[in-house]
Scaffold this motif. Structure first.
Motif, PDB file in Angstrom:
ATOM      1  N   VAL A  87     -52.204 -34.765  29.258  1.00 23.83           N
ATOM      2  CA  VAL A  87     -53.409 -35.143  28.504  1.00 23.83           C
ATOM      3  C   VAL A  87     -53.447 -36.653  28.237  1.00 23.83           C
ATOM      4  O   VAL A  87     -54.520 -37.239  28.089  1.00 23.83           O
ATOM      5  N   ALA A  88     -52.288 -37.308  28.257  1.00 24.25           N
ATOM      6  CA  ALA A  88     -52.241 -38.761  28.059  1.00 24.25           C
ATOM      7  C   ALA A  88     -53.023 -39.500  29.147  1.00 24.25           C
ATOM      8  O   ALA A  88     -53.444 -40.639  28.939  1.00 24.25           O
ATOM      9  N   TYR A  89     -53.231 -38.851  30.293  1.00 19.36           N
ATOM     10  CA  TYR A  89     -53.900 -39.515  31.428  1.00 19.36           C
ATOM     11  C   TYR A  89     -55.313 -39.013  31.658  1.00 19.36           C
ATOM     12  O   TYR A  89     -55.957 -39.360  32.645  1.00 19.36           O
ATOM     13  N   LYS A  90     -55.778 -38.175  30.761  1.00 18.30           N
ATOM     14  CA  LYS A  90     -57.096 -37.543  30.863  1.00 18.30           C
ATOM     15  C   LYS A  90     -58.202 -38.599  30.989  1.00 18.30           C
ATOM     16  O   LYS A  90     -58.121 -39.661  30.402  1.00 18.30           O
ATOM     17  N   ALA A  91     -59.256 -38.243  31.735  1.00 19.33           N
ATOM     18  CA  ALA A  91     -60.425 -39.126  31.814  1.00 19.33           C
ATOM     19  C   ALA A  91     -61.097 -39.176  30.437  1.00 19.33           C
ATOM     20  O   ALA A  91     -61.199 -38.149  29.760  1.00 19.33           O
ATOM     21  N   SER A  92     -61.565 -40.379  30.050  1.00 21.45           N
ATOM     22  CA  SER A  92     -62.133 -40.537  28.703  1.00 21.45           C
ATOM     23  C   SER A  92     -63.376 -39.669  28.513  1.00 21.45           C
ATOM     24  O   SER A  92     -63.677 -39.240  27.406  1.00 21.45           O
ATOM     25  N   TRP A  93     -64.089 -39.393  29.609  1.00 21.61           N
ATOM     26  CA  TRP A  93     -65.322 -38.612  29.513  1.00 21.61           C
ATOM     27  C   TRP A  93     -65.074 -37.115  29.508  1.00 21.61           C
ATOM     28  O   TRP A  93     -65.997 -36.324  29.326  1.00 21.61           O
ATOM     29  N   HIS A  94     -63.836 -36.687  29.734  1.00 18.35           N
ATOM     30  CA  HIS A  94     -63.554 -35.250  29.782  1.00 18.35           C
ATOM     31  C   HIS A  94     -63.255 -34.735  28.385  1.00 18.35           C
ATOM     32  O   HIS A  94     -62.273 -35.117  27.767  1.00 18.35           O
ATOM     33  N   GLN A  95     -64.116 -33.880  27.852  1.00 12.37           N
ATOM     34  CA  GLN A  95     -63.919 -33.319  26.518  1.00 12.37           C
ATOM     35  C   GLN A  95     -63.276 -31.950  26.664  1.00 12.37           C
ATOM     36  O   GLN A  95     -63.862 -31.063  27.300  1.00 12.37           O
ATOM     37  N   ILE A  96     -62.099 -31.788  26.067  1.00  6.97           N
ATOM     38  CA  ILE A  96     -61.438 -30.484  26.104  1.00  6.97           C
ATOM     39  C   ILE A  96     -62.137 -29.565  25.115  1.00  6.97           C
ATOM     40  O   ILE A  96     -62.300 -29.907  23.948  1.00  6.97           O
ATOM     41  N   GLY A  97     -62.577 -28.416  25.594  1.00  5.99           N
ATOM     42  CA  GLY A  97     -63.412 -27.544  24.762  1.00  5.99           C
ATOM     43  C   GLY A  97     -62.770 -26.218  24.384  1.00  5.99           C
ATOM     44  O   GLY A  97     -63.459 -25.301  23.974  1.00  5.99           O
ATOM     45  N   ASP A  98     -61.455 -26.100  24.536  1.00  4.18           N
ATOM     46  CA  ASP A  98     -60.801 -24.857  24.107  1.00  4.18           C
ATOM     47  C   ASP A  98     -59.610 -25.212  23.212  1.00  4.18           C
ATOM     48  O   ASP A  98     -59.289 -26.374  23.028  1.00  4.18           O
ATOM     49  N   ASP A  99     -58.985 -24.178  22.666  1.00 10.17           N
ATOM     50  CA  ASP A  99     -57.897 -24.393  21.706  1.00 10.17           C
ATOM     51  C   ASP A  99     -56.507 -24.296  22.322  1.00 10.17           C
ATOM     52  O   ASP A  99     -55.518 -24.199  21.605  1.00 10.17           O
ATOM     53  N   ALA A 100     -56.418 -24.283  23.641  1.00  3.01           N
ATOM     54  CA  ALA A 100     -55.107 -24.157  24.280  1.00  3.01           C
ATOM     55  C   ALA A 100     -54.244 -25.367  23.914  1.00  3.01           C
ATOM     56  O   ALA A 100     -54.760 -26.462  23.722  1.00  3.01           O
ATOM     57  N   PRO A 101     -52.917 -25.179  23.810  1.00  2.00           N
ATOM     58  CA  PRO A 101     -52.026 -26.278  23.469  1.00  2.00           C
ATOM     59  C   PRO A 101     -52.152 -27.455  24.451  1.00  2.00           C
ATOM     60  O   PRO A 101     -52.322 -27.234  25.651  1.00  2.00           O
ATOM     61  N   GLN A 102     -52.076 -28.657  23.887  1.00  2.00           N
ATOM     62  CA  GLN A 102     -52.168 -29.865  24.716  1.00  2.00           C
ATOM     63  C   GLN A 102     -50.828 -30.591  24.712  1.00  2.00           C
ATOM     64  O   GLN A 102     -50.210 -30.745  23.674  1.00  2.00           O
ATOM     65  N   PHE A 103     -50.421 -31.035  25.897  1.00  2.00           N
ATOM     66  CA  PHE A 103     -49.160 -31.765  26.043  1.00  2.00           C
ATOM     67  C   PHE A 103     -49.463 -33.142  26.626  1.00  2.00           C
ATOM     68  O   PHE A 103     -50.209 -33.243  27.595  1.00  2.00           O
ATOM     69  N   ALA A 104     -48.900 -34.185  26.055  1.00  2.09           N
ATOM     70  CA  ALA A 104     -49.155 -35.544  26.534  1.00  2.09           C
ATOM     71  C   ALA A 104     -48.749 -35.662  28.001  1.00  2.09           C
ATOM     72  O   ALA A 104     -49.437 -36.267  28.806  1.00  2.09           O
ATOM     73  N   GLU A 105     -47.585 -35.068  28.346  1.00  2.00           N
ATOM     74  CA  GLU A 105     -47.160 -35.026  29.736  1.00  2.00           C
ATOM     75  C   GLU A 105     -46.887 -33.564  30.070  1.00  2.00           C
ATOM     76  O   GLU A 105     -47.820 -32.782  30.132  1.00  2.00           O
ATOM     77  N   ASN A 106     -45.603 -33.202  30.269  1.00  2.00           N
ATOM     78  CA  ASN A 106     -45.302 -31.794  30.518  1.00  2.00           C
ATOM     79  C   ASN A 106     -44.801 -31.139  29.243  1.00  2.00           C
ATOM     80  O   ASN A 106     -44.336 -31.817  28.339  1.00  2.00           O
ATOM     81  N   PRO A 107     -44.902 -29.802  29.161  1.00  2.00           N
ATOM     82  CA  PRO A 107     -44.369 -29.136  27.975  1.00  2.00           C
ATOM     83  C   PRO A 107     -42.853 -29.322  27.918  1.00  2.00           C
ATOM     84  O   PRO A 107     -42.216 -29.464  28.965  1.00  2.00           O
ATOM     85  N   PRO A 108     -42.263 -29.321  26.733  1.00  2.00           N
ATOM     86  CA  PRO A 108     -40.812 -29.423  26.633  1.00  2.00           C
ATOM     87  C   PRO A 108     -40.165 -28.265  27.411  1.00  2.00           C
ATOM     88  O   PRO A 108     -40.681 -27.149  27.345  1.00  2.00           O
ATOM     89  N   ALA A 109     -39.093 -28.550  28.140  1.00  2.00           N
ATOM     90  CA  ALA A 109     -38.484 -27.521  28.987  1.00  2.00           C
ATOM     91  C   ALA A 109     -37.854 -26.423  28.128  1.00  2.00           C
ATOM     92  O   ALA A 109     -37.440 -26.665  27.022  1.00  2.00           O
TER      93      ALA A 109
END
Ligand SMILES: [Zn+2]
Ligand SMILES: [Zn+2]
Length: 129
Positions: A107-129
């Motif tokens: 999500v850290a690299y997401k396009a600024s115009w892309h609005q996330i519209g659900d409640d799923a967990p967001q990870f800046a990079e990958n989820p912790p292993a």
């Protein structure tokens, strides 16, 4: 219960079947954005649960640094990203898919115009292993 999903590319030349899809989620990395035109909505599937039904000879592979990208050489449809043992299969090609999204990666690299519209967990990079 074993669930089977069928997918087909834009031109219909490539068809495949997926057994036991594990999860649906989005990858927002810049590589996926360049590959698909936006984020990649994909289904996580074990490599052995992905089978071509038709057109495997049309499939080309782009050797990318992190995950090779497989696509239809006729119409250009993004098919799957090979994560090594797991495939991240482009969700839009499987018309009967009805999983709820369960993660957003990179999500850290997401396009600024892309609005996330659900409640799923967001990870800046990958989820912790
Ligand atoms: Zn095609
Ligand atoms: Zn990505």
């Amino acid at each position: 219960m074993t669930e089977t999903l069928r997918g087909a590319c834009l031109c219909g030349g490539v068809e495949y079947e997926v057994q036991d899809p594990e999860a649906l989620g989005y990858c927002h990395c810049t590589r996926c954005q360049r590959w698909t035109g936006s984020s990649l909505a994909g289904v996580v599937v074990a490599e052995e649960n992905f089978k071509f039904a038709k057109g495997e000879d049309l499939v080309n592979r782009y050797e990318s640094e992190f995950a090779p990208r497989n696509f239809c050489s006729n119409c250009g449809s993004s098919l799957y990203d090979d994560l090594g043992g797991k495939y991240f299969v482009a969700a839009g090609l499987m018309r009967d898919l009805d999983l709820e999204p369960s993660f957003h990666l990179q999500v850290a690299y997401k396009a600024s115009w892309h609005q996330i519209g659900d409640d799923a967990p967001q990870f800046a990079e990958n989820p912790p292993a």
